[in-house]
Enzyme design. Structure first.
Site, mmCIF file in Angstrom:
data_model
loop_
_atom_site.group_PDB
_atom_site.id
_atom_site.type_symbol
_atom_site.label_atom_id
_atom_site.label_comp_id
_atom_site.label_asym_id
_atom_site.label_seq_id
_atom_site.Cartn_x
_atom_site.Cartn_y
_atom_site.Cartn_z
ATOM 1 N N LEU A 59 0.888 -1.173 0.000
ATOM 2 C CA LEU A 59 0.000 0.000 0.000
ATOM 3 C C LEU A 59 0.917 1.211 0.000
ATOM 4 O O LEU A 59 1.815 1.296 0.845
ATOM 5 C CB LEU A 59 -0.904 0.009 1.234
ATOM 6 C CG LEU A 59 -1.995 1.100 1.280
ATOM 7 C CD1 LEU A 59 -3.185 0.641 2.100
ATOM 8 C CD2 LEU A 59 -1.514 2.423 1.825
ATOM 9 N N VAL B 206 1.327 5.631 -1.333
ATOM 10 C CA VAL B 206 0.768 6.869 -1.889
ATOM 11 C C VAL B 206 1.922 7.711 -2.432
ATOM 12 O O VAL B 206 2.968 7.836 -1.765
ATOM 13 C CB VAL B 206 -0.007 7.631 -0.781
ATOM 14 C CG1 VAL B 206 -0.383 9.032 -1.225
ATOM 15 C CG2 VAL B 206 -1.262 6.847 -0.381
ATOM 16 N N GLY C 189 -0.727 12.793 2.888
ATOM 17 C CA GLY C 189 -1.302 13.676 3.900
ATOM 18 C C GLY C 189 -2.642 14.269 3.511
ATOM 19 O O GLY C 189 -3.108 15.223 4.119
ATOM 20 N N TYR D 35 -0.670 1.762 10.337
ATOM 21 C CA TYR D 35 -1.623 0.651 10.470
ATOM 22 C C TYR D 35 -2.190 0.555 11.889
ATOM 23 O O TYR D 35 -3.371 0.266 12.068
ATOM 24 C CB TYR D 35 -0.960 -0.663 10.051
ATOM 25 C CG TYR D 35 -0.682 -0.708 8.568
ATOM 26 C CD1 TYR D 35 -1.728 -0.650 7.655
ATOM 27 C CD2 TYR D 35 0.609 -0.773 8.077
ATOM 28 C CE1 TYR D 35 -1.493 -0.656 6.291
ATOM 29 C CE2 TYR D 35 0.857 -0.785 6.712
ATOM 30 C CZ TYR D 35 -0.197 -0.726 5.833
ATOM 31 O OH TYR D 35 0.027 -0.718 4.478
#
Ligand SMILES: CC(C)(COP(=O)(O)OP(=O)(O)OC[C@H]1O[C@@H](n2cnc3c(N)ncnc32)[C@H](O)[C@@H]1OP(=O)(O)O)[C@@H](O)C(=O)NCCC(=O)NCCS
Length: 153
Positions: A79, A81, A87, A127
């Protein structure tokens, strides 16, 4: 639609490489499924992704109710980004999307938990924020029981 993953940069080289070099092969060999996020105004550009796979997890070190030595699970294999989109809630949104897929899968076959191997301490913290619990004997491996996932989404 064809997407451009070549410019993806989440700040962790192994996660960039995986998207660029491995995700498609895994898809073709049915080893994992990768889901990408693209901006509405630039749908060719990948700004986030996650990958899911089926796995078996050793329950040694897991908290909670008594379980067999190994249980079926969904592995949140990756996972990430892109730096340009961090953010802004995308990581959380991708995680929720992944958890919805896990619940749907759990409705069809038995899935005891979601498991993730955090790449580093900040990833583990991310997580834990959502309730993932580190294994006592392997703190970078975190699990979230399906019962808890159902309450989250
Ligand atoms: C970890 C990562 C996916 C977070 O993505 P993001 O889009 O920046 O996260 P979001 O904006 O959705 O943040 C969601 C929540 O998690 C929190 N959060 C984000 N990164 C965090 C971190 N490193 N530690 C603790 N909390 C974190 C945010 O503060 C936010 O909380 P809030 O809702 O209370 O404000 C992203 O930083 C990333 O790709 N990192 C590099 C790759 C990586 O570590 N991936 C994990 C794979 S093991």
């Amino acid at each position: 639609m064809k997407d451009d993953r070549s410019t993806f940069d989440c700040g962790t080289g192994s996660l960039n490489d995986w998207l660029q070099k491995t995700a498609r092969q895994h898809q073709e060999k049915n080893l994992s499924r990768t889901y990408v996020a693209v901006p509405a105004d630039d749908p060719g550009r990948v700004v986030g992704y996650y990958a899911l796979a089926a796995t078996l997890v050793q329950t040694d070190g897991m908290q909670g109710r008594k379980l067999p030595r190994e249980v079926s699970a969904v592995l949140l294999a990756r996972l990430a980004v892109d730096k340009s989109s961090k953010g802004q809630g995308l990581g959380g949104c991708l995680l929720m999307h992944a958890l919805e897929a896990v619940v749907a899968t759990g409705g069809i076959i038995g899935v005891q938990c979601v498991v993730v191997d955090a790449v580093d301490e900040p990833a583990a913290n991310f997580y834990e924020k959502y309730g993932f619990v580190p294994l006592a004997n392997r703190p970078r491996r975190l699990v979230l029981p399906l019962d808890t996932v159902r309450q989250l989404i």
